[in-house]
Design an enzyme around this catalytic site. Sequence first.
Site: not given
Length: 323
Positions: A133, A244
């Site tokens: 991320e 995720e």
Amino acid sequence: MHSIPRLVALATTFSSALAAYQGFNYGSTFTTGAPKQESDFEAEFKAAAGLVGAPAGGFHSARLYTTVQAGTTNSPISAIPAAIKTKTSLLLGIWASAGDAVFANELQALKAAIDKYGSDLAKLVAGISVGSEDLYRISPTGIENKENPGADPAVIAGYIKRVREAISNTELSGAPIGHVDTWTAWVNGSNHAVVEACDWIGFDAYPYFQGTMANNIANSRNLFDEALHATQAAVGGKPVWITETGFPVSGKTVGQAVPSLQNAKAYWDDVGCSLFGKTNVWWYTFQDAAPATPNPSFGIIGSSLTSTPLFDLKCGKEVNIKP
């Protein structure tokens, strides 16, 4: 850019007997900041593998965020020997948002792990993720949310190249390399250099956090599907792995999304059960309340390590993701 035949060959070489990898995300520390040791990872992997009511194939894979053992400069993370002992496959992680010196330590830990564990490690590696991320955290949304520092696409693409060089002519030379980020990063054309550098795309999506949209639990599957399809359309046919996703069992309400055991179970049934066994999935998460409970909390178990989940994990009628 890597050809589709090469990606298929890599996936065949680095694969388990299952049709897809199925597991959870694992941090390197407890909520107190104390480092997890080999015995801690081993206990977690065993508990996850024994989850009551788990869907077919069970959960025998672990995604890591770093290859460095917490509390050390560049020693290999103790999750690796724990995985070897428990036959847990690994999506290795290289932390990429702390600058070149820290990245160099990650590379050193990776090379030391290869030297120490060799084929015992190689046969368990699903892939290597360079970063997590990082692109989201430098986006306007990430900056507005006061996230930790990220890294720009040129840096991540360069790091991926350096990882390829580091593992060449080693036991991991064929390991597929990718990057994990939010779906909003993947559909942003300014990040295309990272797409080009990857063998696979790590997809993070949380309808819970999409508070500016109709993110009630009944619409969460639609938001997930829209994000996945948009990502698939943006990455030029490269494999998309679900790295995720999940729904909180407790915590604050975001938009129309209300954390609860009932809603976490509904999200598991509608989204998770449509994915398990069909594509690579690392759910978020097995346990995040260890020992303190964060807000929000996504763990399917509470603060005590156990194989008894907080809600029923059995998948009933299969729900397929729309093509």
